[in-house]
Design an enzyme around this catalytic site. Structure first.
Site, PDB file in Angstrom:
ATOM      1  N   ILE A 292      42.635  69.084  71.228  1.00 33.31           N
ATOM      2  CA  ILE A 292      41.520  69.530  70.398  1.00 33.31           C
ATOM      3  C   ILE A 292      40.290  69.807  71.255  1.00 33.31           C
ATOM      4  CG2 ILE A 292      39.871  68.803  68.623  1.00 33.31           C
ATOM      5  CD1 ILE A 292      42.465  69.666  67.452  1.00 33.31           C
ATOM      6  N   SER A 344      34.231  58.099  81.747  1.00 31.47           N
ATOM      7  CA  SER A 344      34.834  57.413  80.604  1.00 31.47           C
ATOM      8  C   SER A 344      33.780  57.203  79.529  1.00 31.47           C
ATOM      9  CB  SER A 344      35.398  56.064  81.049  1.00 31.47           C
ATOM     10  OG  SER A 344      35.754  55.277  79.929  1.00 31.47           O
ATOM     11  N   LYS A 412      44.601  59.564  59.597  1.00 34.77           N
ATOM     12  CA  LYS A 412      45.171  58.218  59.757  1.00 34.77           C
ATOM     13  C   LYS A 412      44.110  57.127  59.600  1.00 34.77           C
ATOM     14  CE  LYS A 412      48.961  59.917  62.606  1.00 34.77           C
ATOM     15  NZ  LYS A 412      48.679  61.315  62.283  1.00 34.77           N
TER      16      LYS A 412
END
Length: 645
Positions: A292, A344, A412
Site C-alpha cells: 500500500i 523505524s 481486521k
C-alpha cells in the site's frame, strides 16, 4: 515422394525462377485453352503468326508481373495487394494479346483476349492462394490452436497480428452478437458462445483469447462466467487505453486479471480530493516500500507535491521504491524531490526530527505488521510496531505541526479475533484520543483513519500463492471451505485513502466500500478453470488440480467486517463512508499504553493479553497465546517443573 518442405527451404532466387516458369506455363496454357474454348481446336489457322502473338504476350506479361512486384511478394504473407497485382498483370496481358493480334494480322477472334484473361487470372491467382494455404498448414503444425472471443475491432486486429505468430493459430471467433453468427470474418468463422465447446473439441483448442479491452469489469465478469466451464485456458489482451498510448501491443497476451473475476468497476477519482493534501506540499509516507505504501507514493507523485519523504525500515524496499519513483518522475517530466530515509516508526526522535527538518505537511502512515499468523507468533513486536509505532508517529506529527495525518487501517480491527487486528484497533483509539486534543487547537493536526479489507496482489495476498500452486501442479491450499473476504485493487485502495484523508475533519474513521465479499474457494476454482484445467474432487477424481483445506490459521476469522456498529454516514464520495465509534479519552489511553509498554518490556504475555482485552477494542481471541518465544520459555519452565517432581 518429393516433399513440399524442400521447396519451402529453397533460396528466394530459386523460388522466383520457379514462379516465373510456372507463370509462363500458365500463360501458354491459358492462351491455348482460350483458343480451344472459342474455336473448338488448339491448332491455330496460321500457326506461326499466332505463336508470334503468344511469344510477345509471354514476354510482356512476365515483364509486367516483374515490374508490378509480383515476384517479390512472400506467399505465406499473401494479401489482397498481391491478388490486385495479378489482376492488373492479367489485364495488361489480355490487352497485349489484342494489340499484337491486330498489328500482326493474326487470325484471333476478338473474344479470345477476354477468355484468355479470365483463365490466366484464375490460374495465377488461384495457384498462389493454394500455395499460401499449403504453407499455412505446414507452418501451423505444432502451434497452439486458439479462438478469439470478440469479433470486433480488437478481435480482428488480434487475428491479423497472430497470422504471423510462430506459436498461435487462430481457428475462429466466438461472439454474443447474434447478427455475426455463422458469418466469416478474415476467412475465419464466427460462432455463438453456446457453440464454443464444439469448436474447442473439433480443433483441440488450448486457449481462448479475450479481445474486449474496452469492456467494463462487470461486463468482463459476465463473459468469464460464460467461459469458465470450458476446457481451455482463458487469456486476455491489454486494456485499450494501454494499446492506444503505446504501452502495450494487441498481441501481448496475459492472464485474466483477478479484478475481472470480482466484476467491480472502480470509480474515477475526484481530482480536487486527490490533490487537496498533496499538491505543492511536503508529504511523508511511512512504510513506503510496502504494497500500500508504495502505491500511495506512485499516486502522490502524480499529484505534484513539493517533496515526497519515503520513510521505510527495509533497505531493499526503500531502494526499490526510490528507484521506481525516480524513473517515473523522469519519464513523466515531474518536478518532485524524493527523499529516501531509513528508519523505524518505533523511534520517535527520528520521526520528529525528520518531520521538522523537511517541514512535512501531510503524513500517510502505512507502516505496520499486517500478516495475521506472523503477528500471533511475534506478539511483542506486533504491539510495538502497530500500537506504539502509530502513537509515536502521531506524536511526532503534532510536535512538527503537521497539517494532516492519515492512518491506513484494516477491516481486521473490527471485533478482532487476533492480535494484529487488535493492535490496529488500538492504533485507531490512539489517533481518536489525540484528535480530540488537536481539535481543540486552532491549527492542530487533523487525524483520520481509513479502514478497508484485502488488496489484490499485496505481499500477503492469496492470489499470487494460488497461481504459483497451479503452475506447480497443485494442490491449492485454502484454510476453510466457507471463508470469505473483501477484495480491492491496490491502486483503487490508494486513491480512496488519499481522497478520504482530504475529507478528514479530525478523528474521522472512514470505511471504504469493498463491494460484495468473495468466497475464497470459488476464487480458487475459477483460477483453476481459467487456466484450462479441471478441478479434482470426489465428483471428478481424474481432474488436474485439487483443493485442500488446511484449517483456519491462528487468529483467523471466517469473515471480516468493516463496521463496529450500525452508525455509518455517507460522504461526498460514493465509495467512502464514515463511522462514528467509541474511543478512550487521551489520559486513559496514555495510562493503558503505559502499562502495555511495561508488559512488553518484561515479556509478560498474560498481562499483554489482559490489557488488550480490557481496552475498548472488542478483542475476542479464538486461540491461546501464540508468541513463539513465549511458548518456548513456557515449555522450558514446564520441563523444569516435571524434572523437579
Amino acid at each position: 515422394m518429393f516433399k513440399l518442405d524442400n521447396i519451402w527451404e529453397m533460396s528466394r532466387f530459386h523460388k522466383r525462377w520457379i514462379s516465373v516458369s510456372i507463370d509462363s506455363l500458365f500463360i501458354i496454357s491459358s492462351f491455348y485453352i482460350a483458343y480451344w474454348a472459342r474455336i473448338g481446336s488448339v491448332i491455330p489457322l496460321d500457326k506461326e503468326v499466332v505463336q508470334g502473338v503468344l511469344i510477345g504476350t509471354l514476354l510482356i506479361t512476365i515483364v509486367a508481373f516483374t515490374k508490378l512486384g509480383l515476384y517479390r511478394a512472400v506467399l505465406r504473407y499473401l494479401t489482397f495487394h498481391a491478388l490486385a497485382v495479378v489482376s492488373l498483370g492479367t489485364v495488361i496481358s489480355a490487352v497485349s494479346v489484342a494489340v499484337l493480334a491486330f498489328y500482326l494480322d493474326a487470325p484471333i477472334p476478338r473474344s479470345i483476349p477476354i477468355i484468355y484473361g479470365a483463365f490466366l487470372c484464375l490460374l495465377c491467382g488461384g495457384s498462389r492462394l493454394v500455395v499460401r494455404v499449403l504453407v499455412s498448414q505446414a507452418n501451423g503444425k505444432g502451434k497452439k490452436c486458439v479462438i478469439i472471443y470478440g469479433a470486433g475491432t480488437a478481435g480482428r486486429q488480434l487475428a491479423l497480428a497472430l497470422r504471423s505468430s510462430e506459436t498461435h493459430r487462430v481457428v475462429g471467433f466466438i461472439d454474443e452478437d447474434k447478427t455475426l453468427d455463422n458469418t466469416i470474418i478474415m476467412g475465419l468463422k464466427v460462432k455463438g458462445v453456446g457453440r464454443a465447446e464444439k469448436l474447442i473439441v473439433k480443433h483441440s483448442v488450448s486457449q481462448i483469447l479475450l479481445a474486449v479491452p474496452s469492456a467494463s469489469r462487470a461486463r468482463r465478469k459476465e463473459i468469464l462466467d460464460s467461459l469458465v466451464h470450458l476446457s481451455a485456458e482463458v487469456l486476455t489482451v491489454p486494456d485499450m487505453k494501454d494499446i492506444v498510448e503505446g504501452k502495450a501491443q494487441i498481441d501481448e497476451l496475459k492472464d485474466v486479471a483477478i479484478e475481472d473475476l470480482l466484476g467491480r468497476d472502480s470509480v474515477a477519482p475526484q481530482q480536487t480530493l486527490m490533490e487537496a493534501n498533496i499538491k505543492e506540499k511536503v508529504v511523508m509516507v511511512t512504510g513506503a516500500g510496502g504494497s500500500i505504501g508504495s502505491e500511495l507514493c506512485r499516486q502522490i507523485v502524480r499529484q505534484k507535491p513539493k517533496a515526497l519523504v519515503l520513510f521505510e525500515l527495509s533497505e531493499f524496499g526503500l531502494y526499490q521504491i526510490d528507484r521506481e519513483l525516480s524513473n517515473l518522475i523522469e519519464s513523466e517530466c515531474l518536478n518532485v524531490e524524493i527523499v529516501p530515509l531509513l528508519g523505524s516508526v518505533q523511534r520517535i526522535n527520528r520521526l520528529a526530527i525528520t518531520m521538522k527538518s523537511f517541514e512535512v505537511q501531510t503524513v500517510y502512515h502505512a507502516a505496520a505488521y499486517k500478516h495475521v499468523p506472523l503477528v500471533e507468533y511475534n506478539v511483542v513486536e506486533g504491539v510495538r510496531n502497530n500500537v506504539f509505532g502509530t502513537y509515536y508517529t502521531a506524536k511526532a506529527a503534532i510536535e512538527a505541526r503537521v497539517e494532516s495525518f492519515v492512518l491506513v487501517s484494516t477491516d481486521k480491527a473490527v471485533r478482532p479475533t487476533n492480535v494484529m487486528g487488535t493492535t490496529k484497533r488500538m492504533a485507531e483509539l490512539g489517533l481518536q484520543a489525540l484528535a480530540e486534543q488537536e481539535n481543540a487547537k486552532d491549527n492542530g493536526t487533523r487525524f483520520c483513519m481509513v479502514r478497508f479489507g484485502n488488496v489484490l496482489g499485496s505481499s500477503g495476498s492469496v492470489i499470487p500463492l494460488f497461481k504459483k500452486q497451479i503452475a506447480s501442479g497443485g494442490p491449492i491450499t485454502v484454510t476453510h471451505p466457507d471463508i470469505i473476504r473483501y477484495f480491492m485493487t491496490i491502486p483503487e485502495a490508494a486513491q480512496l485513502v488519499i481522497q478520504a484523508g482530504a475529507m478528514g475533519k479530525g478523528g474521522d474513521v472512514f470505511v471504504l466500500d469493498m463491494g460484495e465479499p468473495v468466497k475464497i474457494t470459488d476464487l480458487a476454482v475459477n483460477l483453476i478453470q481459467l487456466s484450462g484445467l479441471e478441478l479434482k474432487d470426489d465428483n471428478n477424481p481424474y481432474g488436474d488440480i485439487s483443493i485442500e483445506f488446511s484449517g483456519l490459521r491462528p487468529g483467523e476469522k471466517l469473515f471480516e467486517e468493516l463496521l463496529i456498529g450500525d452508525n455509518v454516514g455517507e460522504t461526498a464520495h460514493p465509495r467512502i463512508m464514515t463511522a462514528n465509534e467509541r474511543f478512550l479519552p487521551l489520559d486513559e489511553y496514555i495510562e493503558v499504553i503505559g502499562r502495555l509498554d511495561k508488559a512488553c518490556h518484561n515479556f509478560e504475555h498474560d498481562k499483554i493479553r489482559e490489557l488488550l482485552l480490557e481496552a475498548p477494542t472488542d478483542f475476542n481471541p479464538t486461540d491461546g497465546i501464540g508468541d513463539l518465544v513465549w511458548q518456548k520459555l513456557h515449555d522450558a519452565k514446564e520441563e523444569k517443573v516435571d524434572i523437579v517432581h
